[in-house]
Design a protein around this motif. Structure first.
Motif, PDB file in Angstrom:
ATOM      1  N   ALA A 113     -18.737   5.023  -1.059  1.00 43.60           N
ATOM      2  CA  ALA A 113     -17.578   5.136  -1.929  1.00 43.60           C
ATOM      3  C   ALA A 113     -16.287   5.190  -1.126  1.00 43.60           C
ATOM      4  CB  ALA A 113     -17.705   6.378  -2.812  1.00 43.60           C
ATOM      5  N   GLU A 114     -16.354   4.846   0.155  1.00 48.02           N
ATOM      6  CA  GLU A 114     -15.180   4.851   1.034  1.00 48.02           C
ATOM      7  C   GLU A 114     -14.565   3.461   1.078  1.00 48.02           C
ATOM      8  OE1 GLU A 114     -14.016   5.758   5.717  1.00 48.02           O
ATOM      9  OE2 GLU A 114     -16.025   6.237   4.943  1.00 48.02           O
ATOM     10  N   LEU A 115     -13.245   3.385   0.911  1.00 47.76           N
ATOM     11  CA  LEU A 115     -12.565   2.091   0.952  1.00 47.76           C
ATOM     12  C   LEU A 115     -12.779   1.434   2.307  1.00 47.76           C
ATOM     13  CD1 LEU A 115      -9.172   2.826  -0.846  1.00 47.76           C
ATOM     14  CD2 LEU A 115     -11.215   1.736  -1.796  1.00 47.76           C
ATOM     15  N   ALA A 116     -12.910   0.098   2.274  1.00 46.28           N
ATOM     16  CA  ALA A 116     -13.298  -0.620   3.487  1.00 46.28           C
ATOM     17  C   ALA A 116     -12.129  -1.142   4.298  1.00 46.28           C
ATOM     18  CB  ALA A 116     -14.219  -1.788   3.116  1.00 46.28           C
ATOM     19  N   ASP A 117     -10.953  -1.352   3.687  1.00 45.58           N
ATOM     20  CA  ASP A 117      -9.885  -2.020   4.427  1.00 45.58           C
ATOM     21  C   ASP A 117      -8.510  -1.642   3.891  1.00 45.58           C
ATOM     22  OD1 ASP A 117      -9.705  -3.462   2.026  1.00 45.58           O
ATOM     23  OD2 ASP A 117     -10.995  -5.048   2.781  1.00 45.58           O
ATOM     24  N   GLU A 118      -7.490  -2.120   4.608  1.00 45.97           N
ATOM     25  CA  GLU A 118      -6.104  -1.844   4.251  1.00 45.97           C
ATOM     26  C   GLU A 118      -5.715  -2.515   2.947  1.00 45.97           C
ATOM     27  OE1 GLU A 118      -2.415  -0.175   4.338  1.00 45.97           O
ATOM     28  OE2 GLU A 118      -4.166   0.295   5.581  1.00 45.97           O
ATOM     29  N   PHE A 119      -6.276  -3.701   2.702  1.00 44.69           N
ATOM     30  CA  PHE A 119      -6.023  -4.386   1.437  1.00 44.69           C
ATOM     31  C   PHE A 119      -6.372  -3.480   0.262  1.00 44.69           C
ATOM     32  CE2 PHE A 119      -8.073  -6.698  -2.065  1.00 44.69           C
ATOM     33  CZ  PHE A 119      -7.016  -7.483  -2.521  1.00 44.69           C
ATOM     34  N   SER A 120      -7.550  -2.859   0.305  1.00 42.63           N
ATOM     35  CA  SER A 120      -7.997  -1.991  -0.779  1.00 42.63           C
ATOM     36  C   SER A 120      -7.130  -0.748  -0.887  1.00 42.63           C
ATOM     37  CB  SER A 120      -9.459  -1.602  -0.562  1.00 42.63           C
ATOM     38  OG  SER A 120     -10.284  -2.754  -0.518  1.00 42.63           O
ATOM     39  N   ALA A 121      -6.704  -0.214   0.250  1.00 45.58           N
ATOM     40  CA  ALA A 121      -5.828   0.961   0.233  1.00 45.58           C
ATOM     41  C   ALA A 121      -4.500   0.628  -0.453  1.00 45.58           C
ATOM     42  CB  ALA A 121      -5.588   1.459   1.650  1.00 45.58           C
ATOM     43  N   ARG A 122      -3.969  -0.557  -0.179  1.00 45.42           N
ATOM     44  CA  ARG A 122      -2.714  -0.958  -0.822  1.00 45.42           C
ATOM     45  C   ARG A 122      -2.901  -1.182  -2.320  1.00 45.42           C
ATOM     46  NH1 ARG A 122      -2.254  -4.394   3.753  1.00 45.42           N
ATOM     47  NH2 ARG A 122      -2.625  -6.222   2.453  1.00 45.42           N
ATOM     48  N   GLN A 123      -4.061  -1.729  -2.699  1.00 44.95           N
ATOM     49  CA  GLN A 123      -4.319  -1.935  -4.112  1.00 44.95           C
ATOM     50  C   GLN A 123      -4.484  -0.610  -4.856  1.00 44.95           C
ATOM     51  OE1 GLN A 123      -4.672  -5.552  -5.786  1.00 44.95           O
ATOM     52  NE2 GLN A 123      -3.065  -4.837  -4.431  1.00 44.95           N
ATOM     53  N   LEU A 124      -5.136   0.347  -4.217  1.00 46.62           N
ATOM     54  CA  LEU A 124      -5.280   1.667  -4.828  1.00 46.62           C
ATOM     55  C   LEU A 124      -3.913   2.339  -4.965  1.00 46.62           C
ATOM     56  CD1 LEU A 124      -7.067   3.841  -5.996  1.00 46.62           C
ATOM     57  CD2 LEU A 124      -7.482   4.688  -3.681  1.00 46.62           C
ATOM     58  N   ALA A 125      -3.050   2.133  -3.986  1.00 44.82           N
ATOM     59  CA  ALA A 125      -1.697   2.682  -4.073  1.00 44.82           C
ATOM     60  C   ALA A 125      -0.942   2.062  -5.238  1.00 44.82           C
ATOM     61  CB  ALA A 125      -0.948   2.444  -2.766  1.00 44.82           C
ATOM     62  N   ALA A 126      -1.157   0.769  -5.474  1.00 47.42           N
ATOM     63  CA  ALA A 126      -0.514   0.102  -6.611  1.00 47.42           C
ATOM     64  C   ALA A 126      -1.007   0.696  -7.925  1.00 47.42           C
ATOM     65  CB  ALA A 126      -0.789  -1.394  -6.567  1.00 47.42           C
ATOM     66  N   VAL A 127      -2.309   0.996  -8.001  1.00 42.73           N
ATOM     67  CA  VAL A 127      -2.864   1.625  -9.208  1.00 42.73           C
ATOM     68  C   VAL A 127      -2.236   3.002  -9.420  1.00 42.73           C
ATOM     69  CG1 VAL A 127      -4.949   2.566 -10.262  1.00 42.73           C
ATOM     70  CG2 VAL A 127      -5.048   0.378  -9.071  1.00 42.73           C
ATOM     71  N   GLY A 128      -2.176   3.797  -8.349  1.00 47.04           N
ATOM     72  CA  GLY A 128      -1.603   5.138  -8.469  1.00 47.04           C
ATOM     73  C   GLY A 128      -0.158   5.103  -8.942  1.00 47.04           C
ATOM     74  N   LYS A 129       0.634   4.219  -8.372  1.00 45.08           N
ATOM     75  CA  LYS A 129       2.034   4.100  -8.761  1.00 45.08           C
ATOM     76  C   LYS A 129       2.164   3.651 -10.210  1.00 45.08           C
ATOM     77  CE  LYS A 129       6.377   1.874  -7.389  1.00 45.08           C
ATOM     78  NZ  LYS A 129       7.004   0.921  -6.423  1.00 45.08           N
ATOM     79  N   ALA A 130       1.298   2.730 -10.633  1.00 46.65           N
ATOM     80  CA  ALA A 130       1.357   2.211 -12.000  1.00 46.65           C
ATOM     81  C   ALA A 130       0.994   3.284 -13.022  1.00 46.65           C
ATOM     82  CB  ALA A 130       0.418   1.013 -12.143  1.00 46.65           C
ATOM     83  N   LEU A 131      -0.093   4.013 -12.781  1.00 46.56           N
ATOM     84  CA  LEU A 131      -0.526   5.023 -13.745  1.00 46.56           C
ATOM     85  C   LEU A 131       0.469   6.177 -13.804  1.00 46.56           C
ATOM     86  CD1 LEU A 131      -4.412   5.173 -13.350  1.00 46.56           C
ATOM     87  CD2 LEU A 131      -2.955   3.487 -14.487  1.00 46.56           C
ATOM     88  N   ALA A 132       1.086   6.503 -12.667  1.00 48.15           N
ATOM     89  CA  ALA A 132       2.104   7.554 -12.658  1.00 48.15           C
ATOM     90  C   ALA A 132       3.337   7.140 -13.446  1.00 48.15           C
ATOM     91  CB  ALA A 132       2.485   7.891 -11.221  1.00 48.15           C
ATOM     92  N   ALA A 133       3.548   5.831 -13.595  1.00 50.98           N
ATOM     93  CA  ALA A 133       4.702   5.325 -14.344  1.00 50.98           C
ATOM     94  C   ALA A 133       4.454   5.305 -15.850  1.00 50.98           C
ATOM     95  CB  ALA A 133       5.061   3.917 -13.859  1.00 50.98           C
ATOM     96  N   LEU A 134       3.249   5.732 -16.269  1.00 51.99           N
ATOM     97  CA  LEU A 134       2.897   5.773 -17.692  1.00 51.99           C
ATOM     98  C   LEU A 134       2.523   7.212 -18.066  1.00 51.99           C
ATOM     99  CD1 LEU A 134       0.751   2.508 -17.783  1.00 51.99           C
ATOM    100  CD2 LEU A 134       3.023   2.805 -18.788  1.00 51.99           C
ATOM    101  N   PRO A 135       3.466   8.150 -17.984  1.00 51.80           N
ATOM    102  CA  PRO A 135       3.158   9.558 -18.249  1.00 51.80           C
ATOM    103  C   PRO A 135       2.700   9.758 -19.693  1.00 51.80           C
ATOM    104  CG  PRO A 135       5.534   9.211 -18.178  1.00 51.80           C
ATOM    105  CD  PRO A 135       4.905   7.927 -17.711  1.00 51.80           C
ATOM    106  N   GLY A 136       1.744  10.660 -19.854  1.00 50.19           N
ATOM    107  CA  GLY A 136       1.225  10.953 -21.185  1.00 50.19           C
ATOM    108  C   GLY A 136       0.071  10.067 -21.605  1.00 50.19           C
ATOM    109  N   ALA A 137      -0.168   8.971 -20.875  1.00 49.40           N
ATOM    110  CA  ALA A 137      -1.269   8.070 -21.213  1.00 49.40           C
ATOM    111  C   ALA A 137      -2.572   8.589 -20.614  1.00 49.40           C
ATOM    112  CB  ALA A 137      -0.972   6.668 -20.714  1.00 49.40           C
ATOM    113  N   HIS A 138      -3.689   8.144 -21.166  1.00 52.44           N
ATOM    114  CA  HIS A 138      -5.006   8.529 -20.673  1.00 52.44           C
ATOM    115  C   HIS A 138      -5.764   7.266 -20.270  1.00 52.44           C
ATOM    116  CE1 HIS A 138      -3.814  12.152 -22.832  1.00 52.44           C
ATOM    117  NE2 HIS A 138      -4.729  12.807 -22.145  1.00 52.44           N
TER     118      HIS A 138
END
Length: 212
Positions: A113-138
């Motif tokens: 379950a460990e990310l394999a590369d920098e590409f994946s780390a950047r994509q996960l960061a994009a997910v985190g930033k996106a979900l944080a921009a939608l407060p109150g959503a589930h």
């Protein structure tokens, strides 16, 4: 002829290009891409399925079941009577709206379950930033695998990876634990043919579903 220094430079650039994950160009998404796909918007009539820079959006609504023995436009309790054609004012059966989804390709170390590369780390960061921009959503973090290995192993692996992504989103991007659920789907929902490497790569993915 090219000088030895120039030849070495060209070779170095070629090696860098070849070392980039195959899906990098076509599957990389930004936080803005993800936000656009997870925002609540009216769905097109009849549903649709479209792609946006590697984000697969499923907008096809589920069918509403019609009660057995009852024709459209026919009042309840008159199933034995001849069906009457619907009038102009007859309301169509309601269908539930499809939930917005965004697919993100994250690469994990084999069997881990460990990310394999920098590409994946950047994509996960994009997910985190996106979900944080939608407060109150589930949201639901859905883990999916290819069909290599047993059903049980793939189910367990998908659950561990989905949970790892959820944990990272909570710890690193400030998402509230109650706003993010994790669920593993194993190999049960393939997008492509598991008989090819390209198809298996498509099936190894994380799907973000907005639940509210």
């Amino acid at each position: 002829m090219l000088s030895p220094i120039l030849c070495r430079a060209v070779l170095a650039i070629a090696l860098i290009i070849l070392s980039v994950p195959q899906a990098l160009a076509q599957d990389m998404v930004t936080s803005d891409d993800i936000v656009r796909q997870l925002e609540k918007k009216p769905q097109p009539p009849g549903g649709a399925s479209r792609s946006f820079r590697g984000v697969r959006i499923s907008t096809t609504p589920e069918s509403a079941a019609q009660p057995a023995g009852q024709s459209f436009g026919q009042p309840a309790g008159q199933a034995g009577q001849q069906a009457q054609p619907p009038t102009r004012d007859a309301a169509a059966p309601a269908t539930p709206a499809a939930k917005p989804q965004a697919t993100v390709y994250l690469y994990f170390k084999s069997g881990s379950a460990e990310l394999a590369d920098e590409f994946s780390a950047r994509q996960l960061a994009a997910v985190g930033k996106a979900l944080a921009a939608l407060p109150g959503a589930h949201f639901e973090i859905g883990g999916h695998t290819d069909s290599i290995g047993s059903d049980e192993a793939n189910q367990s692996l998908s659950e561990r990876r989905a949970q790892a992504v959820r944990t990272r989103l909570i710890e690193s991007y400030g998402l509230k634990p109650e706003s993010v659920a994790a669920r593993g789907y194993g190999e049960s929902q393939p997008l492509a043919d598991n008989g090819t490497e390209a198809g298996r790569a498509k099936n190894r993915r994380v799907v973000i579903t907005r639940l509210d």
